[in-house]
Design a protein around this motif. Structure first.
Motif, short mmCIF file in Angstrom:
data_model
loop_
_atom_site.label_atom_id
_atom_site.label_comp_id
_atom_site.label_asym_id
_atom_site.label_seq_id
_atom_site.Cartn_x
_atom_site.Cartn_y
_atom_site.Cartn_z
N PHE A 10 1.54 6.78 -10.62
CA PHE A 10 2.76 6.14 -10.13
C PHE A 10 3.03 4.85 -10.89
N VAL A 11 1.99 4.07 -11.14
CA VAL A 11 2.17 2.79 -11.85
C VAL A 11 2.64 3.04 -13.29
N LEU A 12 2.10 4.06 -13.95
CA LEU A 12 2.55 4.38 -15.31
C LEU A 12 4.02 4.76 -15.32
N LEU A 55 2.30 -2.70 -6.43
CA LEU A 55 0.92 -2.78 -6.89
C LEU A 55 -0.01 -3.21 -5.75
N VAL A 56 0.41 -4.22 -5.00
CA VAL A 56 -0.40 -4.69 -3.87
C VAL A 56 -0.52 -3.58 -2.82
N MET A 57 0.58 -2.90 -2.54
CA MET A 57 0.56 -1.86 -1.53
C MET A 57 -0.37 -0.72 -1.94
N TYR A 58 -0.27 -0.28 -3.20
CA TYR A 58 -1.15 0.80 -3.67
C TYR A 58 -2.61 0.36 -3.65
N GLY A 59 -2.86 -0.90 -3.98
CA GLY A 59 -4.23 -1.40 -3.93
C GLY A 59 -4.79 -1.35 -2.52
N ARG A 60 -4.00 -1.75 -1.53
CA ARG A 60 -4.46 -1.73 -0.15
C ARG A 60 -4.64 -0.30 0.35
N LEU A 61 -3.71 0.59 -0.02
CA LEU A 61 -3.85 1.98 0.38
C LEU A 61 -5.11 2.60 -0.23
N ARG A 80 -12.12 2.01 -10.03
CA ARG A 80 -11.04 2.27 -9.07
C ARG A 80 -9.75 2.65 -9.77
N PHE A 81 -9.33 1.87 -10.76
CA PHE A 81 -8.04 2.12 -11.41
C PHE A 81 -8.12 2.19 -12.94
N ARG A 98 -0.28 8.01 5.09
CA ARG A 98 -0.53 7.14 3.94
C ARG A 98 0.16 7.68 2.69
N ASP A 99 0.09 9.00 2.49
CA ASP A 99 0.76 9.61 1.35
C ASP A 99 2.26 9.36 1.40
N TRP A 100 2.84 9.50 2.58
CA TRP A 100 4.28 9.32 2.71
C TRP A 100 4.69 7.87 2.48
N ARG A 101 3.85 6.92 2.88
CA ARG A 101 4.16 5.51 2.62
C ARG A 101 4.19 5.23 1.13
N SER A 102 3.19 5.71 0.42
CA SER A 102 3.12 5.45 -1.02
C SER A 102 4.26 6.16 -1.74
#
Length: 220
Positions: A149-151, A173-179, A204-205, A35-39
């Motif tokens: 990451f988003v910042l 954003l969607v991917m990080y939310g799902r992760l 959460r965020f 999961r870390d590698w995907r993000s």
């Protein structure tokens, strides 16, 4: 229009800048799980796409060249400064590197990398103790690394927007939310009631800055 120095086709700068920012983020994030590698890989793809257009081939400028030449007839499309499209679209004068958006981008980038470093420090020590990370950035949000990451992504978008990175941003954003949701399920299975108490009081965020909302558990 004349060009004292080439603004594009500088592939050595593409490679150098991409490597510097990717390795800099890697040194703070240190991906371990799949999961870390995907993000992290998605973040790295964004960085490479950005610098390819910043110093390699200006795809966005090329695709918008007709509209830009009509709207801004005196604009030198092949100059580096023209790539700072927000400055052009907002009608800013002077060197865009000293504009408000560019300064804001530095603040976002600096804040993002700082948060990434602080979050990793807390998480690393918590993992070594097999404990739940609840202090530092984790006292304010449940996923400070994703927020970091988003910042950073917002910082780059404020500085140099491209069609590709603007398209990638909501996908990330969607991917990080799902992760994040997947990660929360795993943490609840591992820590049970302790995690549920912390999660109930920690957003959460988006942090709540009132002192009364800070988690009461000082350990982790």
């Amino acid at each position: 229009m004349t060009h004292d120095a080439p603004a594009y086709g500088l592939w050595s700068l593409v490679i150098l800048n991409s490597a510097v920012f990717v390795m800099f983020a890697f040194s703070f994030f240190k991906p371990q799980t799949a999961r870390d590698w995907r993000s992290f890989s998605a973040f790295a793809a964004f960085i490479v796409a950005l610098f390819v257009e910043m110093y390699g081939f200006p795809l966005t400028i090329y695709l918008l060249s007709g509209w830009l030449q009509t709207r801004y007839p005196g604009l030198d499309l092949l100059s580096h400064n023209s790539g700072h499209l927000w400055s052009t679209l907002l009608g800013e004068k002077g060197d865009p590197h000293f504009g408000a958006l560019h300064i804001a981008s530095y603040l976002l980038l600096g804040g993002g990398f700082w948060l990434l470093s602080e979050a990793w420090h807390v998480l690393y020590h918590a993992q070594r103790r097999h404990a739940l990370a609840t202090v530092g950035p984790y006292a304010r949000v449940r996923h400070p690394q994703y927020v970091a990451f988003v910042l950073i992504l917002l910082g780059f978008l404020a500085q140099w927007p491209t069609l590709l990175t603007l398209l990638m941003f909501p996908i990330l954003l969607v991917m990080y939310g799902r992760l994040a949701i997947t990660e929360e399920r795993e943490m609840e299975q591992q820590f049970g009631a302790e995690y549920r108490r912390w999660a109930a009081q920690t957003p959460r965020f988006i942090p709540r800055w009132s002192a009364s909302t800070a988690p009461p558990n000082p350990e982790g």
